[in-house]
Design an enzyme around this catalytic site. Structure first.
Site, PDB file in Angstrom:
ATOM      1  N   ALA A  29       0.826  -1.210   0.000  1.00 11.36           N
ATOM      2  CA  ALA A  29       0.000   0.000   0.000  1.00 11.36           C
ATOM      3  C   ALA A  29       0.852   1.249   0.000  1.00 11.36           C
ATOM      4  O   ALA A  29       2.036   1.200   0.339  1.00 11.36           O
ATOM      5  CB  ALA A  29      -0.920   0.008   1.219  1.00 11.36           C
ATOM      6  N   ASN A  30       0.242   2.369  -0.391  1.00 10.14           N
ATOM      7  CA  ASN A  30       0.858   3.675  -0.204  1.00 10.14           C
ATOM      8  C   ASN A  30       0.368   4.243   1.128  1.00 10.14           C
ATOM      9  O   ASN A  30      -0.692   3.878   1.612  1.00 10.14           O
ATOM     10  CB  ASN A  30       0.425   4.633  -1.316  1.00 10.14           C
ATOM     11  CG  ASN A  30       1.176   4.398  -2.612  1.00 10.14           C
ATOM     12  OD1 ASN A  30       1.858   3.395  -2.770  1.00 10.14           O
ATOM     13  ND2 ASN A  30       1.032   5.318  -3.525  1.00 10.14           N
ATOM     14  N   ARG A  31       1.124   5.189   1.661  1.00 12.54           N
ATOM     15  CA  ARG A  31       0.726   5.877   2.879  1.00 12.54           C
ATOM     16  C   ARG A  31      -0.340   6.906   2.544  1.00 12.54           C
ATOM     17  O   ARG A  31      -0.111   7.782   1.721  1.00 12.54           O
ATOM     18  CB  ARG A  31       1.942   6.619   3.421  1.00 12.54           C
ATOM     19  CG  ARG A  31       2.295   6.285   4.812  1.00 12.54           C
ATOM     20  CD  ARG A  31       3.513   7.076   5.216  1.00 12.54           C
ATOM     21  NE  ARG A  31       4.679   6.224   5.382  1.00 12.54           N
ATOM     22  CZ  ARG A  31       4.816   5.329   6.349  1.00 12.54           C
ATOM     23  NH1 ARG A  31       3.856   5.141   7.241  1.00 12.54           N
ATOM     24  NH2 ARG A  31       5.899   4.609   6.441  1.00 12.54           N
TER      25      ARG A  31
END
Ligand code: C5P
Length: 216
Positions: A29-31
């Site tokens: 995932a991205n932040r």
């Protein structure tokens, strides 16, 4: 709610991260907290718009007057955007994962063969696809999180994605997951910097610009 300059308009907003499963217990995932996208969805609804908020996994309440569609992966987000068309304007705030993997149905075991090799595959670029879509909204807005050369990178992204406006997000400070933001609106018409402030204020200012654009 319900009465304002965006009355009768359908606005599409993506927000949050996407999760790309590796196996049943792990993901890439991205932040992203989703705060700026949720604030924007709420601000657009407050101006009278019918808002569809397509959201990755976040821990936030749905803003009043907003119809929320929950998704997990980039593929699901792309499909949900497609299904929500037509729209008068779309604002892609989500931090979409650039790559996914072909997930396995069973948990990958830590073995003696060392760490597993993940075969990454490119995810669809939702913003670029929408900008070239037969049902393209009249206004397509993207976000760009940058730490340096913010304006130059945003101008390059504007051309590459084919959208009308890039909201360039200066994340060199304490923006990620925080309550405040500093953005510059980059379009063919030039650059307008909004005052640094709470994400709710940035959302209201951006919603007002969107309403102004759709008036014409
Ligand atoms: O390419 P990059 O991730 O830097 O561009 C950011 C913008 O593109 C954001 O508006 C984001 O929501 C959108 N995006 C997208 N689909 C992707 C990657 C980014 O819609 N797969």
């Amino acid at each position: 709610l319900g009465d304002g300059p965006l009355n009768g308009r359908h606005l599409l907003v993506t927000a949050g991260p996407t999760h790309e499963p590796i196996d049943p217990v792990r993901y890439i995932a991205n932040r992203s907290s989703g705060k700026q996208g949720y604030a924007l969805a709420g601000a657009l609804a407050a101006l009278g718009a019918r808002v569809t908020l397509i959201s990755g996994p976040v821990a936030l309440a749905t803003p009043p007057g907003v119809a929320r569609v929950d998704v997990e992966t980039a593929r699901q987000m792309a499909d949900a955007v497609e299904a929500a068309l037509p729209a008068d304007a779309a604002v892609m705030v989500a931090a979409v994962a650039d790559w996914g993997v072909e997930p396995t149905g069973q948990k990958i075991k830590k073995g003696e063969g060392g760490p597993p090799q993940l075969a990454l595959r490119e995810n669809p670029d939702i913003l670029a696809t929408l900008s070239r879509h037969a049902k393209r909204p009249a206004l397509v807005v993207g976000f760009a999180a940058e730490t340096n050369d913010v304006i130059a990178h945003a101008q390059a992204k504007l051309a590459k994605k084919g959208c009308d406006l890039i909201v360039a997000n200066d994340v060199s400070g304490d923006v990620m997951g925080g309550e405040r933001n500093l953005v510059h609106l980059v379009s063919a018409a030039g650059v307008e910097s909004l005052p640094e402030g709470p994400k709710d204020d940035v959302a209201r200012a951006l919603a007002a610009r969107i309403a102004e654009f759709l008036k014409n």
